[in-house]
Scaffold this active site. Sequence first.
Site, short mmCIF file in Angstrom:
data_model
loop_
_atom_site.label_atom_id
_atom_site.label_comp_id
_atom_site.label_asym_id
_atom_site.label_seq_id
_atom_site.Cartn_x
_atom_site.Cartn_y
_atom_site.Cartn_z
CG LEU A 60 -1.71 1.27 1.53
CD1 LEU A 60 -2.81 1.45 0.50
CD2 LEU A 60 -2.30 1.22 2.94
CE1 TYR A 61 2.03 1.37 4.97
CE2 TYR A 61 4.27 0.55 5.18
CZ TYR A 61 3.00 0.71 5.70
OH TYR A 61 2.71 0.23 6.96
CB SER A 62 4.40 5.46 -2.02
OG SER A 62 4.66 6.40 -1.02
CG ASN A 63 -0.79 3.91 -4.84
OD1 ASN A 63 -1.60 3.24 -4.23
ND2 ASN A 63 -1.00 5.20 -5.12
N GLY A 64 3.12 1.09 -3.84
CA GLY A 64 4.22 0.23 -4.27
C GLY A 64 5.56 0.91 -4.34
#
Length: 349
Positions: A60-64
Amino acid sequence: MQYVKLGTTGLDVSPIAIGAMTYGESDRGHPVWSKGEQEARPLIRHALEAGINFFDTANLYSNGSSEEILGRALKDFADRDEVVIATKLRHPMRPGPNGKGLSRKAIMTEIDHSLRRLGTDYIDLYQVHRNDHATPLEETLEALSDLVRVGKVRYLGASSMPAWEFAKALRLQREHGWARFVSMQDHYNLLAREEEREMIPLCRDEGVGTIVWSPLARGRLARAWDDSKATARAETDGAYADLLYSPAEEQSNRSIVDAVGRVAQARDVSRAQVALAWLRHQPVVTAPLVGAGSTGQIDDAVASLDLVLSEDEIRMLEAPYTPRHDWQGVSDEAELEAIRARIPGMALT
């Protein structure tokens, strides 16, 4: 660096872990306080040089983007066999059906995406990023166990959930002979000690190690009370942080922060060192997740390992605590969406 075992496993990890939610390109959906690749790489290298071998991120973090930045840095600066990479899945990664959750389809899809972004053949610790109540628990647990069986994952972990749900999962894994959760990533610090009621005793009894997120209460424990919200992240996280550290307990929170300050002044160390040292005195805490945005914060976290608090100091730090709001409700999808709506771009821990 003196390494410790993760729970009752044979896995050696540093007693400080780097939380890589701090690293991610802002154009990939992360808030203003995140560090892009150019800023993140020296911090990851510094952590490795300090002996830290434990790094936690999530799809999830920064969309990968966090996984990509971490993977490239570890490939350049570390021996893959010596580092422990942890990541998570469950939250939405794309719109439409099967773009989120813990179904077999989602798990088998997301593991391959995370492996690609991290540039590795296996994940050391693969964690469910909260429960998925729309999927049968048995389906999730069997699919995760299959990842261990085929070698894509070494160990399994869980994160914040009610203790009864975690107990149920452990029971099912035992009954079916599935690979077991060896860790619980939970919310625990001097301002949030509700896990002492059920989750920590459960983990101690089951031999599960805990990995603590928000060990400094989103910075509140690292600064004097009047300065505790004077950061870019505090300004961005306002609504979410208020949910975790309700204004209803403000007087208690302030008294705890003041006590941290008194101990830090008497010992001539930073407040962060005191708050992190307190965690080491608690049962089953393997490592706090430090979202370090500077080399100084990494050095502070490592220095906390040499600080041993006295019984009187521990009593001083713990005495002002009062029962908190049951923050576990944020695992509900509807409430998560409501929080996201109030905090644009916020990626929940």
